[in-house]
Design an enzyme around this catalytic site. Structure first.
Site, PDB file in Angstrom:
ATOM      1  N   SER A  84      35.243  42.312  45.698  1.00 55.97           N
ATOM      2  CA  SER A  84      36.443  43.051  46.225  1.00 55.97           C
ATOM      3  C   SER A  84      36.660  43.839  47.184  1.00 55.97           C
ATOM      4  O   SER A  84      38.101  43.813  47.828  1.00 55.97           O
ATOM      5  CB  SER A  84      36.414  44.327  45.433  1.00 55.97           C
ATOM      6  N   THR A 137      37.577  48.542  46.947  1.00 59.60           N
ATOM      7  CA  THR A 137      39.359  48.655  46.850  1.00 59.60           C
ATOM      8  C   THR A 137      40.501  49.822  47.488  1.00 59.60           C
ATOM      9  O   THR A 137      41.087  49.256  48.152  1.00 59.60           O
ATOM     10  CB  THR A 137      39.663  48.164  45.213  1.00 59.60           C
ATOM     11  N   GLU A 263      44.230  52.079  41.074  1.00 64.36           N
ATOM     12  CA  GLU A 263      43.223  51.295  40.706  1.00 64.36           C
ATOM     13  C   GLU A 263      42.233  51.367  39.492  1.00 64.36           C
ATOM     14  O   GLU A 263      41.799  52.454  39.337  1.00 64.36           O
ATOM     15  CB  GLU A 263      42.025  51.249  42.528  1.00 64.36           C
ATOM     16  N   ASP A 268      36.585  45.980  35.865  1.00 62.02           N
ATOM     17  CA  ASP A 268      35.393  45.215  37.254  1.00 62.02           C
ATOM     18  C   ASP A 268      34.262  45.560  36.615  1.00 62.02           C
ATOM     19  O   ASP A 268      32.644  44.036  36.026  1.00 62.02           O
ATOM     20  CB  ASP A 268      35.324  45.382  38.127  1.00 62.02           C
ATOM     21  N   HIS A 272      31.318  42.869  34.125  1.00 60.81           N
ATOM     22  CA  HIS A 272      29.739  42.878  34.898  1.00 60.81           C
ATOM     23  C   HIS A 272      28.407  42.965  33.765  1.00 60.81           C
ATOM     24  O   HIS A 272      27.930  42.290  33.620  1.00 60.81           O
ATOM     25  CB  HIS A 272      29.529  43.776  36.189  1.00 60.81           C
TER      26      HIS A 272
HETATM   27 ZN   LIG Z   1      32.324  43.736  40.760  1.00 58.20          ZN
END
Ligand SMILES: [Zn+2]
Length: 377
Positions: A84, A137, A263, A268, A272
């Site tokens: 990221s 981010t 964001e 994400d 994961h």
């Molecule tokens: Zn990630």
């Protein structure tokens, strides 16, 4: 000869007048190319399958209201698969870099960000996220640090950065070591340092009170609602959609326009974890925020909205389900990390038309920087 000349001259004058009329027409009636405001939505780790699964389960998405589309390739310098930090840097600065780097070049030189260009051009700026505000981010828009894990230093850059609206978690990185909940090892109190310039809110009640009252012109606000990262989607308060509405309420008061980055950070993390239900919940939570941005842009008419991602997470695939029953029944994952798959790029509003197509992620960064440098006043 004389007669022919006269005809010629009259024709030339007529042609010139027609051309002038056309040019006049174009400048009066064509939509403005440069936006007054920009809202950039980043679904961290959100690939095409994440959007597919969320759309099947909900029936429709606010993302469908964006009118131009394409893909971004996400490779980093020296790494086929990006993180990221590197991909965020590409989107924020228009420059590729190495994994882990927060808006610095592979050699460590600071790279100027779209948010910094926006500040320089007198625009108001904001960041609203569902992670610590020091995470990669949000950090790439305001900090310049070689190592993304240096949250303490990133917090110092953010505190000094001049952003007008900061919404997210990570309060502990701003508190001195002596304070309860601190994540610092020194005695710097960044909240105290910011408080002279920024109104600080720490709870949903304070957030609601802030939005309900008259604010002074140019009042800057930091809402840091959690010590580190906020919890998962159904436990978070305020929601990302509420944060987006609050940020727009504050930033829209600036007559020079604004740049806001929102964001959906935990799409994400769900990737994961290879957790499809969590992916769908976080993508829909992000999409609700996109809806708030689109409501604003449709009313305003001068706002460019971009929805994209920094990379795909999970190597996620949607394998079976029912569109009629709004159900995803079988999914697969090929990794617990990121993949190199291209990510969606959606855009709406003035300046959106040339964003369509397939590009490297640096293209988006350069396009955004071009817009904020020539923003329509
Ligand atoms: Zn990630």
């Amino acid at each position: 000869m004389r007669k022919t000349d006269g005809v010629h001259r009259r024709l030339t004058v007529a042609a010139l007048l027609a051309l002038l009329a056309l040019v006049g027409c174009a400048s009066t009636h064509a939509p403005p190319v440069d936006p007054h405001n920009i809202i950039l939505f980043i679904g961290d780790g959100m690939g095409v399958s994440h959007v597919t699964a969320a759309r099947v389960e909900s029936g429709s998405l606010n993302m469908e209201r964006l009118t131009t589309g394409g893909f971004l390739a996400t490779h980093a310098v020296g790494s086929f698969v990006t993180d990221s930090a590197a991909s965020g840097t590409a989107i924020a600065t228009g420059e590729s870099t190495v994994n882990g780097a927060i808006s610095v070049s592979p050699a460590g030189a600071p790279l100027k960000t779209v948010l910094e260009y926006a500040e320089e051009n007198g625009m108001a700026t904001g960041l609203a996220v569902t992670c610590s505000i020091t995470h990669a981010t949000p950090a790439v828009f305001v900090a310049h640090v070689p190592d993304r894990s240096d949250d303490v230093l990133i917090a110092e850059h953010i505190a000094a950065g001049g952003v007008d609206v900061l919404f997210g978690g990570g309060l502990g990185y701003f508190l001195p070591a002596s304070a309860l909940g601190s994540l610092r090892k020194d005695d710097r109190n960044l909240i105290y340092e910011m408080e002279g310039e920024m109104t600080i809110v720490r709870t949903e009640e304070e957030f609601n009170e802030l939005l309900g009252r008259d604010r002074s012109d140019g009042e800057r606000v930091a809402g840091l609602f959690y010590r580190a990262h906020p919890p998962v989607e159904y436990e978070r308060a305020p929601s990302l959609a509420r944060l987006t509405a609050g940020a727009l309420d504050i930033l829209a008061g600036d007559e020079d326009g604004f740049f806001l980055m929102v964001e959906g950070s935990q799409i994400d993390w769900a990737g994961h974890e290879n957790n499809s239900d969590w992916i769908i919940a976080e993508t829909l939570d992000f999409d609700a925020a996109v809806g708030i941005g689109m409501d604003f842009a449709e009313r305003d008419g001068r706002t460019l909205v971009v929805v994209t991602s920094d990379h795909e997470t999970g190597g996620y695939a949607v394998l079976d389900g029912s569109v009629a029953e709004h159900r995803v029944s079988r999914t697969g994952f090929t990794t617990g990390g990121h993949s190199a798959s291209m990510v969606p790029l959606l855009a709406y509003g003035p300046g959106s038309s040339h964003l369509g197509g397939i590009h490297d992620n640096t293209f988006l960064g350069n396009a955004l920087i071009e817009h904020v440098r020539s923003v329509a006043r």
